[in-house]
Design a protein around this motif. Structure first.
Motif, PDB file in Angstrom:
ATOM      1  N   HIS A  56      -7.663 -19.862   1.790  1.00 34.17           N
ATOM      2  CA  HIS A  56      -7.389 -19.660   3.541  1.00 34.17           C
ATOM      3  C   HIS A  56      -7.117 -18.070   3.883  1.00 34.17           C
ATOM      4  O   HIS A  56      -7.182 -17.280   2.752  1.00 34.17           O
ATOM      5  CB  HIS A  56      -5.873 -20.255   3.571  1.00 34.17           C
ATOM      6  N   GLN A  57      -7.253 -17.831   5.037  1.00 33.82           N
ATOM      7  CA  GLN A  57      -7.180 -16.625   5.409  1.00 33.82           C
ATOM      8  C   GLN A  57      -6.234 -15.631   4.985  1.00 33.82           C
ATOM      9  O   GLN A  57      -6.115 -14.530   4.441  1.00 33.82           O
ATOM     10  CB  GLN A  57      -7.182 -16.330   7.192  1.00 33.82           C
ATOM     11  N   HIS A  58      -4.952 -16.109   4.921  1.00 32.82           N
ATOM     12  CA  HIS A  58      -3.426 -15.614   4.691  1.00 32.82           C
ATOM     13  C   HIS A  58      -3.697 -15.164   3.166  1.00 32.82           C
ATOM     14  O   HIS A  58      -3.093 -14.076   2.677  1.00 32.82           O
ATOM     15  CB  HIS A  58      -2.197 -16.568   4.853  1.00 32.82           C
ATOM     16  N   GLU A  59      -4.490 -15.860   2.328  1.00 33.25           N
ATOM     17  CA  GLU A  59      -4.859 -15.581   0.994  1.00 33.25           C
ATOM     18  C   GLU A  59      -5.599 -14.387   0.760  1.00 33.25           C
ATOM     19  O   GLU A  59      -5.368 -13.539   0.036  1.00 33.25           O
ATOM     20  CB  GLU A  59      -5.258 -16.824   0.031  1.00 33.25           C
ATOM     21  N   THR A  60      -6.521 -14.330   1.471  1.00 38.11           N
ATOM     22  CA  THR A  60      -7.336 -12.980   1.211  1.00 38.11           C
ATOM     23  C   THR A  60      -6.802 -11.874   2.111  1.00 38.11           C
ATOM     24  O   THR A  60      -6.925 -10.632   1.553  1.00 38.11           O
ATOM     25  CB  THR A  60      -8.736 -13.360   2.226  1.00 38.11           C
ATOM     26  N   ASP A  61      -5.827 -12.037   2.804  1.00 37.98           N
ATOM     27  CA  ASP A  61      -5.115 -11.132   3.594  1.00 37.98           C
ATOM     28  C   ASP A  61      -4.092 -10.413   2.724  1.00 37.98           C
ATOM     29  O   ASP A  61      -3.870  -9.195   2.408  1.00 37.98           O
ATOM     30  CB  ASP A  61      -4.123 -11.507   4.887  1.00 37.98           C
ATOM     31  N   ALA A  62      -3.428 -11.503   1.711  1.00 39.46           N
ATOM     32  CA  ALA A  62      -2.566 -10.915   0.904  1.00 39.46           C
ATOM     33  C   ALA A  62      -3.348 -10.301  -0.361  1.00 39.46           C
ATOM     34  O   ALA A  62      -2.632  -9.236  -0.991  1.00 39.46           O
ATOM     35  CB  ALA A  62      -2.082 -12.231   0.171  1.00 39.46           C
ATOM     36  N   ILE A  63      -4.434 -10.492  -0.533  1.00 36.61           N
ATOM     37  CA  ILE A  63      -5.419  -9.862  -1.604  1.00 36.61           C
ATOM     38  C   ILE A  63      -5.518  -8.331  -1.041  1.00 36.61           C
ATOM     39  O   ILE A  63      -5.583  -7.528  -1.969  1.00 36.61           O
ATOM     40  CB  ILE A  63      -6.618 -10.544  -1.763  1.00 36.61           C
ATOM     41  N   ARG A  64      -5.830  -8.132   0.176  1.00 38.42           N
ATOM     42  CA  ARG A  64      -6.053  -6.861   0.745  1.00 38.42           C
ATOM     43  C   ARG A  64      -4.795  -5.999   0.494  1.00 38.42           C
ATOM     44  O   ARG A  64      -4.824  -4.867   0.230  1.00 38.42           O
ATOM     45  CB  ARG A  64      -6.552  -7.026   2.223  1.00 38.42           C
ATOM     46  N   ASN A  65      -3.777  -6.584   1.092  1.00 44.58           N
ATOM     47  CA  ASN A  65      -2.229  -5.841   0.853  1.00 44.58           C
ATOM     48  C   ASN A  65      -2.060  -5.658  -0.707  1.00 44.58           C
ATOM     49  O   ASN A  65      -1.629  -4.670  -0.800  1.00 44.58           O
ATOM     50  CB  ASN A  65      -1.287  -6.834   1.260  1.00 44.58           C
ATOM     51  N   ALA A  66      -2.284  -6.419  -1.428  1.00 47.53           N
ATOM     52  CA  ALA A  66      -2.064  -6.366  -2.724  1.00 47.53           C
ATOM     53  C   ALA A  66      -2.944  -4.691  -3.302  1.00 47.53           C
ATOM     54  O   ALA A  66      -2.425  -4.063  -4.072  1.00 47.53           O
ATOM     55  CB  ALA A  66      -2.506  -7.370  -3.784  1.00 47.53           C
ATOM     56  N   MET A  67      -4.204  -4.869  -2.973  1.00 49.87           N
ATOM     57  CA  MET A  67      -5.137  -3.931  -3.453  1.00 49.87           C
ATOM     58  C   MET A  67      -4.648  -2.601  -2.711  1.00 49.87           C
ATOM     59  O   MET A  67      -4.856  -1.493  -3.556  1.00 49.87           O
ATOM     60  CB  MET A  67      -6.639  -4.187  -2.992  1.00 49.87           C
ATOM     61  N   ALA A  68      -4.294  -2.671  -1.553  1.00 47.75           N
ATOM     62  CA  ALA A  68      -3.609  -1.398  -1.053  1.00 47.75           C
ATOM     63  C   ALA A  68      -2.402  -0.835  -1.738  1.00 47.75           C
ATOM     64  O   ALA A  68      -2.363   0.440  -1.875  1.00 47.75           O
ATOM     65  CB  ALA A  68      -3.380  -1.967   0.289  1.00 47.75           C
ATOM     66  N   GLU A  69      -1.817  -1.730  -2.178  1.00 43.88           N
ATOM     67  CA  GLU A  69      -0.445  -1.373  -2.735  1.00 43.88           C
ATOM     68  C   GLU A  69      -0.896  -0.713  -4.208  1.00 43.88           C
ATOM     69  O   GLU A  69      -0.374   0.326  -4.785  1.00 43.88           O
ATOM     70  CB  GLU A  69       0.461  -2.439  -3.257  1.00 43.88           C
ATOM     71  N   VAL A  70      -1.594  -1.529  -4.885  1.00 48.03           N
ATOM     72  CA  VAL A  70      -2.068  -0.721  -6.336  1.00 48.03           C
ATOM     73  C   VAL A  70      -2.932   0.242  -6.172  1.00 48.03           C
ATOM     74  O   VAL A  70      -2.950   1.491  -6.843  1.00 48.03           O
ATOM     75  CB  VAL A  70      -3.140  -1.911  -6.979  1.00 48.03           C
TER      76      VAL A  70
ATOM     77  N   ILE B 247     -13.774  -9.395   1.985  1.00 47.87           N
ATOM     78  CA  ILE B 247     -13.609 -10.283   0.453  1.00 47.87           C
ATOM     79  C   ILE B 247     -14.264 -11.508   0.785  1.00 47.87           C
ATOM     80  O   ILE B 247     -13.904 -12.468   1.274  1.00 47.87           O
ATOM     81  CB  ILE B 247     -11.821 -10.563   0.263  1.00 47.87           C
ATOM     82  N   PRO B 248     -15.535 -11.697   0.121  1.00 46.75           N
ATOM     83  CA  PRO B 248     -16.189 -13.009  -0.069  1.00 46.75           C
ATOM     84  C   PRO B 248     -15.661 -13.914  -0.796  1.00 46.75           C
ATOM     85  O   PRO B 248     -15.138 -13.607  -1.973  1.00 46.75           O
ATOM     86  CB  PRO B 248     -17.744 -12.434  -0.466  1.00 46.75           C
ATOM     87  N   VAL B 249     -16.023 -15.048  -0.578  1.00 45.77           N
ATOM     88  CA  VAL B 249     -15.458 -16.442  -1.368  1.00 45.77           C
ATOM     89  C   VAL B 249     -16.796 -17.028  -1.935  1.00 45.77           C
ATOM     90  O   VAL B 249     -17.528 -17.587  -1.347  1.00 45.77           O
ATOM     91  CB  VAL B 249     -14.612 -17.336  -0.502  1.00 45.77           C
ATOM     92  N   TYR B 250     -16.903 -17.283  -3.317  1.00 45.59           N
ATOM     93  CA  TYR B 250     -17.889 -17.657  -3.995  1.00 45.59           C
ATOM     94  C   TYR B 250     -17.446 -19.033  -4.578  1.00 45.59           C
ATOM     95  O   TYR B 250     -16.257 -19.171  -4.837  1.00 45.59           O
ATOM     96  CB  TYR B 250     -18.368 -16.974  -5.130  1.00 45.59           C
ATOM     97  N   ILE B 251     -18.383 -19.944  -4.199  1.00 49.09           N
ATOM     98  CA  ILE B 251     -18.005 -21.296  -4.751  1.00 49.09           C
ATOM     99  C   ILE B 251     -18.532 -21.600  -6.246  1.00 49.09           C
ATOM    100  O   ILE B 251     -19.792 -21.363  -6.371  1.00 49.09           O
ATOM    101  CB  ILE B 251     -18.623 -22.558  -3.755  1.00 49.09           C
ATOM    102  N   GLY B 252     -17.670 -21.763  -7.178  1.00 44.90           N
ATOM    103  CA  GLY B 252     -18.149 -22.074  -8.415  1.00 44.90           C
ATOM    104  C   GLY B 252     -18.838 -23.370  -8.754  1.00 44.90           C
ATOM    105  O   GLY B 252     -18.340 -24.376  -7.851  1.00 44.90           O
ATOM    106  N   VAL B 253     -19.491 -23.553  -9.849  1.00 44.09           N
ATOM    107  CA  VAL B 253     -19.997 -24.887 -10.034  1.00 44.09           C
ATOM    108  C   VAL B 253     -19.335 -25.495 -11.323  1.00 44.09           C
ATOM    109  O   VAL B 253     -19.468 -26.705 -11.288  1.00 44.09           O
ATOM    110  CB  VAL B 253     -21.595 -24.735 -10.780  1.00 44.09           C
ATOM    111  N   LYS B 254     -18.392 -24.741 -11.792  1.00 49.13           N
ATOM    112  CA  LYS B 254     -17.504 -25.468 -12.991  1.00 49.13           C
ATOM    113  C   LYS B 254     -16.193 -25.783 -12.341  1.00 49.13           C
ATOM    114  O   LYS B 254     -15.687 -25.457 -11.174  1.00 49.13           O
ATOM    115  CB  LYS B 254     -17.302 -24.135 -13.958  1.00 49.13           C
ATOM    116  N   LYS B 255     -15.264 -26.570 -12.989  1.00 48.68           N
ATOM    117  CA  LYS B 255     -14.150 -26.994 -12.661  1.00 48.68           C
ATOM    118  C   LYS B 255     -12.990 -25.665 -13.100  1.00 48.68           C
ATOM    119  O   LYS B 255     -13.456 -24.807 -14.133  1.00 48.68           O
ATOM    120  CB  LYS B 255     -13.593 -28.402 -13.229  1.00 48.68           C
ATOM    121  N   LEU B 256     -11.917 -25.836 -12.191  1.00 48.49           N
ATOM    122  CA  LEU B 256     -10.956 -24.631 -12.710  1.00 48.49           C
ATOM    123  C   LEU B 256     -10.443 -24.681 -14.035  1.00 48.49           C
ATOM    124  O   LEU B 256     -10.286 -23.476 -14.567  1.00 48.49           O
ATOM    125  CB  LEU B 256      -9.692 -25.009 -11.734  1.00 48.49           C
ATOM    126  N   SER B 257     -10.193 -25.753 -14.628  1.00 46.89           N
ATOM    127  CA  SER B 257     -10.080 -25.472 -16.222  1.00 46.89           C
ATOM    128  C   SER B 257     -10.959 -25.144 -17.128  1.00 46.89           C
ATOM    129  O   SER B 257     -10.579 -24.386 -17.982  1.00 46.89           O
ATOM    130  CB  SER B 257      -9.776 -27.039 -16.595  1.00 46.89           C
TER     131      SER B 257
END
Length: 328
Positions: free
Chosen positions: A39-53, A77-87
């Protein structure tokens, strides 16, 4: 002919700028095949995190005498779709590297920071830095940091700073057991104190290494005010933040305005971290109430207890905060 010459000169200038530009941190999200939409709020949170760091490094490098050196990062922040499962991705960062190395091959000098959507750990760690090559010396890309996207945001920011410290050239770990961002157990033990990035520092040895890195420079527009206003402990590596939180004399820790800093103020700040309150509990004026404010109020309260020690000797029956305040 004149126009052609100008075009060639302009092209060469652009090539030179690209060749000698400061490497950047390229941020992206990897979504495993069995994970839902990012979701958009997740990528927004990443930007805020990077700015803090980013602000953390600028403030700390400046505090240690190197100027406000920090890193640049791409806000797209692009979102890549992986071919593997999360585990499969969570089990080993090598899976991420070999599956998606081609995505980053065109930018060998940059640092690639990949947030793994839905993940809470990578292997047995809360973050991973890797720059390995294969047996014949072929590298798909030089430097990759993988960070789980799920979990406590404040802790995640600490991990980002820690792993980027490795990517910037400090490959060792500190073993001082102090609150330095490059401590050995910082990314292994999430429960070792739920402190935000504001409670951590760069060790002088780390800052010296980072100062020689081509990855850090003074980046225009980075706001370090919140970090600069934090009451820091002395630069002595042997001084623990729990023993000395710096000069707190100028801070108003009497949050309930009853004339003294005591256990009631500590309780108010502790509650305010989780719930809204009418009291002004932002003791260090950094825009939020967090563990830093609680630490400062505790230090003030401890100092008040020490100052009241003679009175306690004269009045041994006074055993509660309420009775002590009434006696005054």
């Amino acid at each position: 002919m004149f126009k052609l010459r100008n075009l060639i000169i302009a092209f060469l200038l652009i090539v030179c700028q690209i060749s000698f530009a400061q490497p950047v941190v390229k941020v992206a999200v990897l979504r495993a095949s069995d994970q839902p939409f990012v979701h958009q709020h997740e990528t927004d949170a990443i930007r805020n995190a990077m700015a803090e760091v980013q602000s953390f490094f600028a403030s700390e490098m400046n505090r240690l005498g190197y100027g406000k050196k920090t890193f640049g990062f791409e806000t797209h922040i692009p979102v890549y779709i992986g071919v593997k499962k999360l585990s499969e991705y969570e089990a080993d960062a090598d899976v991420v590297r070999w599956q998606h190395g081609a995505t980053f091959k065109d930018f060998p000098d940059d640092i690639h920071l990949l947030f793994l959507a839905g993940a809470t750990s990578i292997g047995n760690a809360a973050g991973v830095f890797t720059h390995r090559c294969d047996a014949v010396g072929e590298c798909d890309f030089r430097r990759l940091v993988v960070i789980p996207l799920k979990g406590n945001a404040e802790y995640r920011n600490r991990v980002i700073a820690h792993e980027l410290g490795h990517a910037f050239g400090f490959l060792e770990h500190l073993t001082t057991r102090k609150r330095y961002i490059m401590e050995e157990d910082l990314v292994i033990t999430p429960g070792a104190g739920q402190y935000s990035l504001f409670n951590y520092q760069l060790h002088p040895e780390v800052a010296r290494t980072l100062n020689a890195s081509k990855d850090l420079s003074v980046v225009k527009g980075v706001d370090t005010e919140k970090f600069d206003r934090i009451v820091r402990r002395p630069d002595d590596p042997e001084v623990d933040v729990n023993d000395n939180v710096g000069n707190t004399d100028k801070l108003d820790a009497d949050v309930n305005n009853d004339g003294s800093v005591d256990l009631s103020d500590v309780r108010i700040v502790r509650r305010a971290i989780q719930n809204a309150t009418s009291y002004d509990t932002d003791v260090n004026n950094d825009g939020k109430t967090d563990e830093t404010d609680l630490l400062l109020v505790k230090a003030k309260a401890h100092a008040a207890i020490a100052a009241a020690a003679p009175a306690l000797i004269r009045h041994p029956k006074i055993t509660t905060w309420g009775a002590l305040k009434k006696d005054r």
